[in-house]
Design a protein around this motif. Structure first.
Motif, PDB file in Angstrom:
ATOM      1  N   LEU A  44       0.804  -1.183   0.093  1.00 33.07           N
ATOM      2  CA  LEU A  44       0.109  -0.057  -0.188  1.00 33.07           C
ATOM      3  C   LEU A  44       0.877   1.224  -0.107  1.00 33.07           C
ATOM      4  CD1 LEU A  44      -2.632  -1.413   2.632  1.00 33.07           C
ATOM      5  CD2 LEU A  44      -2.813  -1.290   0.260  1.00 33.07           C
ATOM      6  N   PRO A  45       0.130   2.485  -0.231  1.00 37.43           N
ATOM      7  CA  PRO A  45       1.235   3.690  -0.335  1.00 37.43           C
ATOM      8  C   PRO A  45       2.070   4.049   0.950  1.00 37.43           C
ATOM      9  CG  PRO A  45      -0.941   4.156  -1.127  1.00 37.43           C
ATOM     10  CD  PRO A  45      -1.050   2.639  -0.570  1.00 37.43           C
ATOM     11  N   SER A  46       1.474   3.476   2.112  1.00 37.25           N
ATOM     12  CA  SER A  46       2.287   3.767   3.549  1.00 37.25           C
ATOM     13  C   SER A  46       2.602   2.542   3.985  1.00 37.25           C
ATOM     14  CB  SER A  46       1.519   4.774   4.255  1.00 37.25           C
ATOM     15  OG  SER A  46       0.544   4.206   4.694  1.00 37.25           O
ATOM     16  N   THR A  47       2.462   1.272   3.699  1.00 38.46           N
ATOM     17  CA  THR A  47       2.639   0.220   4.469  1.00 38.46           C
ATOM     18  C   THR A  47       3.132  -1.010   3.548  1.00 38.46           C
ATOM     19  OG1 THR A  47       2.090  -1.092   6.415  1.00 38.46           O
ATOM     20  CG2 THR A  47       0.311  -0.394   5.217  1.00 38.46           C
ATOM     21  N   ILE A  48       3.548  -1.951   4.302  1.00 41.72           N
ATOM     22  CA  ILE A  48       3.475  -3.227   3.493  1.00 41.72           C
ATOM     23  C   ILE A  48       2.929  -4.281   4.364  1.00 41.72           C
ATOM     24  CG2 ILE A  48       5.197  -5.224   2.829  1.00 41.72           C
ATOM     25  CD1 ILE A  48       7.536  -3.163   2.515  1.00 41.72           C
ATOM     26  N   VAL A  49       1.924  -4.539   3.880  1.00 35.64           N
ATOM     27  CA  VAL A  49       0.976  -5.535   4.942  1.00 35.64           C
ATOM     28  C   VAL A  49       1.318  -6.780   4.716  1.00 35.64           C
ATOM     29  CG1 VAL A  49      -1.449  -6.047   5.161  1.00 35.64           C
ATOM     30  CG2 VAL A  49      -0.917  -3.624   4.588  1.00 35.64           C
ATOM     31  N   ILE A  50       1.337  -7.599   5.830  1.00 36.73           N
ATOM     32  CA  ILE A  50       1.584  -8.891   5.779  1.00 36.73           C
ATOM     33  C   ILE A  50       0.374  -9.629   6.447  1.00 36.73           C
ATOM     34  CG2 ILE A  50       4.152  -8.944   5.863  1.00 36.73           C
ATOM     35  CD1 ILE A  50       3.838  -9.630   8.928  1.00 36.73           C
ATOM     36  N   SER A  51      -0.250 -10.507   5.413  1.00 37.66           N
ATOM     37  CA  SER A  51      -1.551 -11.120   6.174  1.00 37.66           C
ATOM     38  C   SER A  51      -1.580 -12.436   7.096  1.00 37.66           C
ATOM     39  CB  SER A  51      -2.288 -11.935   4.930  1.00 37.66           C
ATOM     40  OG  SER A  51      -1.542 -12.689   4.135  1.00 37.66           O
ATOM     41  N   ASP A  52       0.010 -12.598   7.464  1.00 32.34           N
ATOM     42  CA  ASP A  52       0.458 -13.740   8.351  1.00 32.34           C
ATOM     43  C   ASP A  52       0.944 -13.007   9.330  1.00 32.34           C
ATOM     44  OD1 ASP A  52       0.265 -16.419   9.293  1.00 32.34           O
ATOM     45  OD2 ASP A  52       1.400 -17.082   7.817  1.00 32.34           O
ATOM     46  N   ARG A 152       2.661  -8.270  17.152  1.00 28.91           N
ATOM     47  CA  ARG A 152       2.690  -8.403  15.892  1.00 28.91           C
ATOM     48  C   ARG A 152       3.757  -7.471  15.379  1.00 28.91           C
ATOM     49  NH1 ARG A 152      -0.283  -4.089  17.718  1.00 28.91           N
ATOM     50  NH2 ARG A 152      -0.304  -2.239  16.408  1.00 28.91           N
ATOM     51  N   VAL A 153       4.325  -7.652  14.083  1.00 36.15           N
ATOM     52  CA  VAL A 153       5.414  -6.710  13.324  1.00 36.15           C
ATOM     53  C   VAL A 153       4.696  -6.044  12.140  1.00 36.15           C
ATOM     54  CG1 VAL A 153       7.507  -6.865  12.301  1.00 36.15           C
ATOM     55  CG2 VAL A 153       7.215  -8.421  14.323  1.00 36.15           C
ATOM     56  N   GLU A 154       4.942  -4.716  12.041  1.00 42.83           N
ATOM     57  CA  GLU A 154       4.405  -3.871  11.055  1.00 42.83           C
ATOM     58  C   GLU A 154       5.376  -3.576  10.216  1.00 42.83           C
ATOM     59  OE1 GLU A 154       1.898  -1.124  13.110  1.00 42.83           O
ATOM     60  OE2 GLU A 154       0.100  -2.741  12.916  1.00 42.83           O
ATOM     61  N   PHE A 155       5.671  -3.155   8.723  1.00 44.31           N
ATOM     62  CA  PHE A 155       6.345  -2.740   8.065  1.00 44.31           C
ATOM     63  C   PHE A 155       5.806  -1.334   7.339  1.00 44.31           C
ATOM     64  CE2 PHE A 155       6.947  -7.237   7.955  1.00 44.31           C
ATOM     65  CZ  PHE A 155       8.390  -7.255   8.244  1.00 44.31           C
ATOM     66  N   ASN A 156       6.098  -0.085   8.336  1.00 46.72           N
ATOM     67  CA  ASN A 156       5.454   0.916   7.726  1.00 46.72           C
ATOM     68  C   ASN A 156       6.460   1.930   6.697  1.00 46.72           C
ATOM     69  OD1 ASN A 156       2.974   1.176   8.947  1.00 46.72           O
ATOM     70  ND2 ASN A 156       3.942   1.113  10.793  1.00 46.72           N
ATOM     71  N   ILE A 157       6.181   2.250   5.636  1.00 47.18           N
ATOM     72  CA  ILE A 157       6.937   3.254   4.719  1.00 47.18           C
ATOM     73  C   ILE A 157       7.154   4.460   5.187  1.00 47.18           C
ATOM     74  CG2 ILE A 157       7.227   3.945   2.399  1.00 47.18           C
ATOM     75  CD1 ILE A 157       5.386   1.322   1.519  1.00 47.18           C
ATOM     76  N   VAL A 158       8.337   4.794   5.451  1.00 48.32           N
ATOM     77  CA  VAL A 158       8.686   6.274   5.931  1.00 48.32           C
ATOM     78  C   VAL A 158       9.032   7.112   5.016  1.00 48.32           C
ATOM     79  CG1 VAL A 158      10.077   7.549   7.631  1.00 48.32           C
ATOM     80  CG2 VAL A 158       9.404   5.317   8.219  1.00 48.32           C
ATOM     81  N   LYS A 159       9.560   6.702   4.110  1.00 54.67           N
ATOM     82  CA  LYS A 159      10.065   7.436   2.778  1.00 54.67           C
ATOM     83  C   LYS A 159      10.044   6.490   1.573  1.00 54.67           C
ATOM     84  CE  LYS A 159      13.855  10.555   1.286  1.00 54.67           C
ATOM     85  NZ  LYS A 159      15.382  10.902   1.590  1.00 54.67           N
ATOM     86  N   GLN A 160       9.396   7.240   0.320  1.00 53.77           N
ATOM     87  CA  GLN A 160       9.555   6.651  -0.901  1.00 53.77           C
ATOM     88  C   GLN A 160       9.786   7.683  -1.815  1.00 53.77           C
ATOM     89  OE1 GLN A 160       6.474   4.126  -2.140  1.00 53.77           O
ATOM     90  NE2 GLN A 160       4.998   5.255  -0.732  1.00 53.77           N
ATOM     91  N   GLY A 161      10.408   7.425  -3.032  1.00 53.94           N
ATOM     92  CA  GLY A 161      10.418   8.308  -4.091  1.00 53.94           C
ATOM     93  C   GLY A 161       9.694   8.042  -5.306  1.00 53.94           C
TER      94      GLY A 161
END
Length: 169
Positions: A44-52, A152-161
């Motif tokens: 997604l634009p601001s996160t990498i969602v993991i379903s597990d 849980r562990v989440e992957f949030n996108i802080v910066k992207q070009g």
């Protein structure tokens, strides 16, 4: 009208069925293959969602081998999306136990996930690790199900070009 058309075809010697001189239709061998498994990752634009869930040893920061394929999928997404410049790996816990201990454990777990991903070829400069302990629950901590959701562990996108297109000759 259909009956008349069918009658004219039969009277003229035409048949809608193959005759015995033509032989049977050739046998066609049909083989099916399973589609590849669906990904457990959604970008997604601001996160990498993991379903597990990423699994850890109890009260430790050791990632269980059962979670390696899921983390490998995260690596694949990051390799395929060079525009993702910085992802914060966030560790979270429930409220069971001391808050200080949980914050420290969640930090260690986020760092363990980061170490695994770096070991698979993602530069450390594209990652950061932050443990929040019990501070950011997504469910009530008064039931086992709620506690499980909060661990849980989440992957949030802080910066992207911008998305980069690679052109080769």
């Amino acid at each position: 009208m259909r009956g008349l058309l069918f009658g004219l075809l039969l009277a003229s010697g035409c048949s809608l069925l193959p005759n015995s001189k033509e032989g049977a239709f050739p046998t066609v061998e049909v083989q099916g293959t399973r589609p590849p498994p669906t990904t457990r990752i959604v970008l997604l634009p601001s996160t990498i969602v993991i379903s597990d869930k990423i699994q850890f040893e109890v009260n430790k920061a050791d990632v269980k081998p059962v979670s390696y394929p899921l983390l490998d999928e995260v690596v694949t997404v990051m390799k395929a999306n060079a525009q993702i410049e910085l992802v914060q790996i966030e560790g979270h816990t429930d409220t069971t136990g001391a808050a200080d201990y949980n914050t420290k454990l969640s930090q260690q777990r986020a760092e363990a996930v980061m170490k695994y991903i770096v070991g698979k070829g993602i530069p450390a400069s594209r990652l950061s690790a932050k443990g929040f302990g019990p501070d950011k629950p997504i469910a009530a901590n008064d039931t086992p199900d709620g506690q499980e959701m909060n661990r849980r562990v989440e992957f949030n996108i802080v910066k992207q070009g911008p998305i980069k297109t690679i052109v080769t000759d």
